[in-house]
Design an enzyme around this catalytic site. Structure first.
Site, PDB file in Angstrom:
ATOM      1  N   ARG A  28      14.233  -5.685   1.938  1.00 60.42           N
ATOM      2  CA  ARG A  28      15.264  -4.693   1.588  1.00 60.42           C
ATOM      3  C   ARG A  28      16.497  -5.357   0.984  1.00 60.42           C
ATOM      4  O   ARG A  28      17.063  -4.862   0.016  1.00 60.42           O
ATOM      5  CB  ARG A  28      15.671  -3.873   2.815  1.00 60.42           C
ATOM      6  CG  ARG A  28      14.619  -2.881   3.257  1.00 60.42           C
ATOM      7  CD  ARG A  28      15.041  -2.158   4.511  1.00 60.42           C
ATOM      8  NE  ARG A  28      15.267  -3.139   5.565  1.00 60.42           N
ATOM      9  CZ  ARG A  28      16.201  -3.057   6.498  1.00 60.42           C
ATOM     10  NH1 ARG A  28      17.034  -2.044   6.534  1.00 60.42           N
ATOM     11  NH2 ARG A  28      16.326  -3.987   7.407  1.00 60.42           N
ATOM     12  N   ASN A  46      13.273   0.941   5.238  1.00 66.31           N
ATOM     13  CA  ASN A  46      11.982   0.789   5.888  1.00 66.31           C
ATOM     14  C   ASN A  46      11.485   2.154   6.333  1.00 66.31           C
ATOM     15  O   ASN A  46      12.268   2.987   6.797  1.00 66.31           O
ATOM     16  CB  ASN A  46      12.087  -0.111   7.127  1.00 66.31           C
ATOM     17  CG  ASN A  46      12.286  -1.570   6.769  1.00 66.31           C
ATOM     18  OD1 ASN A  46      11.971  -2.001   5.678  1.00 66.31           O
ATOM     19  ND2 ASN A  46      12.793  -2.331   7.708  1.00 66.31           N
TER      20      ASN A  46
END
Length: 99
Positions: A28, A46
């Site tokens: 990320r 996520n």
């Protein structure tokens, strides 16, 4: 970029799901850094199934560059596949964030 709630007519939105070993590996934050480098707005998060969702808006060449990077093998972890969709941007993001 256009003001909040107003997208540039040249802006597109990438909605992508990234599958593979992409959680717990810095994916990320690397994605956020790449998006910021390309001048894009949006978010990466996520998902409960182990995949990662990416939404990015900006000029089409930069959005496609992010998509190419997601598919490149140069990301953290191991991307097995990317499901993606391009549509018109709606201007709802300010900056890029990892959630």
């Amino acid at each position: 970029m256009a003001s909040h709630g107003e997208a540039s007519p040249y802006a597109v939105r990438l909605s992508a799901r990234v599958f593979g070993v992409v959680q717990g590996v810095g994916f990320r934050f690397w994605t956020m850094g790449k998006a910021e480098e390309l001048g894009l707005s949006g978010e990466v998060r996520n998902l409960d199934d182990g995949s990662v969702a990416v939404v990015a808006e900006g000029p089409e060449p930069q959005v496609r560059a992010l998509l190419d990077w997601l598919n490149s093998g140069r990301t953290p972890g191991r991307v097995e596949r990317v499901e993606d969709d391009l549509s018109a941007a709606d201007g709802s993001f300010h900056g890029f964030r990892a959630l």
